[in-house]
Design a protein around this motif. Sequence first.
Motif, PDB file in Angstrom:
ATOM      1  N   TRP A 248       0.801  -1.221   0.000  1.00 55.51           N
ATOM      2  CA  TRP A 248       0.000   0.000   0.000  1.00 55.51           C
ATOM      3  C   TRP A 248       0.838   1.278   0.000  1.00 55.51           C
ATOM      4  O   TRP A 248       0.514   2.247  -0.685  1.00 55.51           O
ATOM      5  CB  TRP A 248      -1.005   0.013   1.163  1.00 55.51           C
ATOM      6  CG  TRP A 248      -0.428   0.068   2.543  1.00 55.51           C
ATOM      7  CD1 TRP A 248      -0.156  -0.977   3.355  1.00 55.51           C
ATOM      8  CD2 TRP A 248      -0.084   1.239   3.292  1.00 55.51           C
ATOM      9  NE1 TRP A 248       0.338  -0.552   4.560  1.00 55.51           N
ATOM     10  CE2 TRP A 248       0.399   0.807   4.550  1.00 55.51           C
ATOM     11  CE3 TRP A 248      -0.128   2.607   3.042  1.00 55.51           C
ATOM     12  CZ2 TRP A 248       0.824   1.692   5.538  1.00 55.51           C
ATOM     13  CZ3 TRP A 248       0.303   3.486   4.026  1.00 55.51           C
ATOM     14  CH2 TRP A 248       0.764   3.032   5.246  1.00 55.51           C
ATOM     15  N   ALA A 249       1.941   1.281   0.755  1.00 50.42           N
ATOM     16  CA  ALA A 249       2.755   2.503   0.816  1.00 50.42           C
ATOM     17  C   ALA A 249       3.344   2.829  -0.561  1.00 50.42           C
ATOM     18  O   ALA A 249       3.357   3.997  -0.985  1.00 50.42           O
ATOM     19  CB  ALA A 249       3.862   2.340   1.850  1.00 50.42           C
ATOM     20  N   ILE A 250       3.814   1.803  -1.264  1.00 52.23           N
ATOM     21  CA  ILE A 250       4.374   2.014  -2.601  1.00 52.23           C
ATOM     22  C   ILE A 250       3.278   2.412  -3.583  1.00 52.23           C
ATOM     23  O   ILE A 250       3.466   3.288  -4.438  1.00 52.23           O
ATOM     24  CB  ILE A 250       5.098   0.741  -3.083  1.00 52.23           C
ATOM     25  CG1 ILE A 250       6.210   0.359  -2.105  1.00 52.23           C
ATOM     26  CG2 ILE A 250       5.649   0.924  -4.486  1.00 52.23           C
ATOM     27  CD1 ILE A 250       7.281   1.409  -1.953  1.00 52.23           C
ATOM     28  N   TYR A 251       2.115   1.788  -3.445  1.00 50.82           N
ATOM     29  CA  TYR A 251       1.000   2.101  -4.354  1.00 50.82           C
ATOM     30  C   TYR A 251       0.599   3.569  -4.246  1.00 50.82           C
ATOM     31  O   TYR A 251       0.453   4.271  -5.251  1.00 50.82           O
ATOM     32  CB  TYR A 251      -0.193   1.202  -4.041  1.00 50.82           C
ATOM     33  CG  TYR A 251      -1.458   1.607  -4.777  1.00 50.82           C
ATOM     34  CD1 TYR A 251      -1.592   1.375  -6.141  1.00 50.82           C
ATOM     35  CD2 TYR A 251      -2.510   2.227  -4.100  1.00 50.82           C
ATOM     36  CE1 TYR A 251      -2.748   1.752  -6.823  1.00 50.82           C
ATOM     37  CE2 TYR A 251      -3.663   2.594  -4.766  1.00 50.82           C
ATOM     38  CZ  TYR A 251      -3.780   2.359  -6.129  1.00 50.82           C
ATOM     39  OH  TYR A 251      -4.919   2.748  -6.795  1.00 50.82           O
ATOM     40  N   PHE A 252       0.437   4.056  -3.017  1.00 50.46           N
ATOM     41  CA  PHE A 252      -0.016   5.440  -2.843  1.00 50.46           C
ATOM     42  C   PHE A 252       1.052   6.454  -3.264  1.00 50.46           C
ATOM     43  O   PHE A 252       0.730   7.476  -3.878  1.00 50.46           O
ATOM     44  CB  PHE A 252      -0.406   5.685  -1.379  1.00 50.46           C
ATOM     45  CG  PHE A 252      -1.664   4.977  -0.952  1.00 50.46           C
ATOM     46  CD1 PHE A 252      -2.774   4.955  -1.776  1.00 50.46           C
ATOM     47  CD2 PHE A 252      -1.738   4.330   0.268  1.00 50.46           C
ATOM     48  CE1 PHE A 252      -3.946   4.305  -1.399  1.00 50.46           C
ATOM     49  CE2 PHE A 252      -2.891   3.682   0.656  1.00 50.46           C
ATOM     50  CZ  PHE A 252      -3.987   3.663  -0.175  1.00 50.46           C
ATOM     51  N   THR A 253       2.310   6.176  -2.928  1.00 47.97           N
ATOM     52  CA  THR A 253       3.350   7.181  -3.185  1.00 47.97           C
ATOM     53  C   THR A 253       3.885   7.131  -4.612  1.00 47.97           C
ATOM     54  O   THR A 253       4.112   8.176  -5.229  1.00 47.97           O
ATOM     55  CB  THR A 253       4.509   7.014  -2.192  1.00 47.97           C
ATOM     56  OG1 THR A 253       5.019   5.677  -2.272  1.00 47.97           O
ATOM     57  CG2 THR A 253       4.039   7.301  -0.769  1.00 47.97           C
ATOM     58  N   ARG A 254       4.084   5.942  -5.165  1.00 48.71           N
ATOM     59  CA  ARG A 254       4.729   5.844  -6.473  1.00 48.71           C
ATOM     60  C   ARG A 254       3.762   5.630  -7.631  1.00 48.71           C
ATOM     61  O   ARG A 254       4.046   6.029  -8.759  1.00 48.71           O
ATOM     62  CB  ARG A 254       5.754   4.707  -6.469  1.00 48.71           C
ATOM     63  CG  ARG A 254       6.907   4.967  -5.500  1.00 48.71           C
ATOM     64  CD  ARG A 254       8.013   3.955  -5.680  1.00 48.71           C
ATOM     65  NE  ARG A 254       9.093   4.177  -4.719  1.00 48.71           N
ATOM     66  CZ  ARG A 254      10.179   3.411  -4.631  1.00 48.71           C
ATOM     67  NH1 ARG A 254      10.327   2.380  -5.463  1.00 48.71           N
ATOM     68  NH2 ARG A 254      11.117   3.686  -3.734  1.00 48.71           N
ATOM     69  N   ILE A 255       2.638   4.997  -7.358  1.00 50.56           N
ATOM     70  CA  ILE A 255       1.664   4.755  -8.439  1.00 50.56           C
ATOM     71  C   ILE A 255       0.644   5.881  -8.495  1.00 50.56           C
ATOM     72  O   ILE A 255       0.336   6.421  -9.567  1.00 50.56           O
ATOM     73  CB  ILE A 255       0.952   3.404  -8.243  1.00 50.56           C
ATOM     74  CG1 ILE A 255       1.979   2.267  -8.165  1.00 50.56           C
ATOM     75  CG2 ILE A 255      -0.046   3.154  -9.364  1.00 50.56           C
ATOM     76  CD1 ILE A 255       2.837   2.100  -9.386  1.00 50.56           C
TER      77      ILE A 255
END
Length: 425
Positions: A42-49
Motif C-alpha cells: 500500500w505505501a508504494i502504491y499510494f506514493t509511487r503509483i
Amino acid sequence: MTAGSGGTKEERARMKKRATVPLLLGGQAVNGFGDGLWFSIWAIYFTRIQHIPAESMGLAIGIGGVAGFLAAIPVGTAADRRGPREVLFLIVLLRGAASAAYIFVDGFWSLLLVSCCYSAVQSSGVGVRVSLVYQLMDKDNSLRVLAQGRVVQHIAYAAGAGAAMLVLADGGRSVFVASILVNAVTFAVAAVLTLALPHVPATPVERRQKGTAVLRDLPYVGLMSTTALLSLCWPLLSSGLPLWIAEGTEAPLWTAGLAVAVSSLAIALFQVRVTRQAVDIPRSVRSNRISALALACCCLVFAAAAWAGSPLLATLVIVLGMGAHVVGELFYVSSRWGLSLGFMVKEAEGQYQGLTASTESGATALGPALVTALVSGAREAGWLVLGALLLLSTVPVGALSRRAERDPRRVTWTDERTTERKAAC
C-alpha cells in the motif's frame, strides 16, 4: 421415536459444531492472505503509483485510524442487538468495498475518505469477530479457537506478503490494481464463509444493556486502556525497529525483514500453546506481567544494539531482542483475550469487545508517531523510556482485576452461558 429424534438432533448439533471451526479459520485465512498482500504494497502504491506525498499519506491513514477508534463500540452494540454473525457479514462486505475503492484514490482528500471508511469497519470487525467466536464456542474452546485463528492468519499473511513481492518486482500500475481487486475478492469469500456459520440470536430486548453501559464500567475501561498500551509491540516492530536499524546500528537493513519472519514463525508455532496460560483471570494477569517484562527487555536489548561494533554482532543482538519481543507479543495477545472475555458483562458481549477493539485501535493508531519520536529523537534513551512505559502499564492491572471480579454480572461468575442462548446456537 422421541429418543430417536433427540439423538438425531444431537448428532446434527455435533456436526454443525464440527463445521463451525473450519469456517471460522477459513475466513481468517482468506482475510490473512489479502491483508498480507495489501499491507505489503500500500505505501508504494499510494506514493509511487498514485503520486500522493508520503506526508499526506501518513496523515490521511492516521486520521482514518481515529474513525476505527470511534466506530468499534457502536458496531459492537449493534452486534448484540442484531446478532454478531449478521453484523460481521455486513462489516466484511463493507471492508471489501472500501478496499476496492482504493483504486480511485488520487489525492489526500479521497485517501482520507476511503481510509476513514476502511479503518472504521476494520477495527470494529475485530471486536465483533471475537464476540462471535465466544458465543459459538463453549467456554473451554473459545481461547483455543481464537489462538488457532491467529496462527492461520499469520501463515496466510506470509503467503500474501510473498505474492506482494511479485507485484513489487513488476511495478506496473495494472498489477497493483489487480492486487487491490484480489484483496477485495478475499473479503467477498470471507463474507460467504461468515454467512455459513451458525446463527447466534440477538440479545432479547428485556435483557439488553444500554449502548453506553460499557463506558460506565470503569474497571473494565481501565483494564482495557492500560493493557492496550502493550499493543505498542506492533508499531515497535513495524516502525521503530526498521528506523533504528537504519539510523542507530551497524546491522544491515534486511535485518528488519528477518525480524518480521522470526515473529510470524514464532506466532504460528507457539500462540495456541501460550494461550493455554490465560484460561482464567489470575493466569491472564500473570501473562500480562510476563508480556510487559519481556517487551521491556526487548527495548533494552534493541538499545544495546547501538553499541555493537560490527554488522554481525549488531544483527545477533537484534535477533536476541526479537526473541524477547516474540515472548511479549504472544503473552500480550493471550492475556488480552483472557481479560476481555472473562470480564465482559453477560448479554453485552459485542459492546464490550467493541471497547476492547477501540482501545487497541487507539493505541496502535498513535503508536507509530510515539515510537518513531522516541527512537529517532532520543535514541537509546528513547528505547529505555518506551520500556519503562510498557512496564508501568501493568502496575494497575492486578488491582483493577480484583475490583472487576466483585461484579456478579461478569461472565466469570458463570461456568456456562444461559441455557436458551446455548440451545439457540
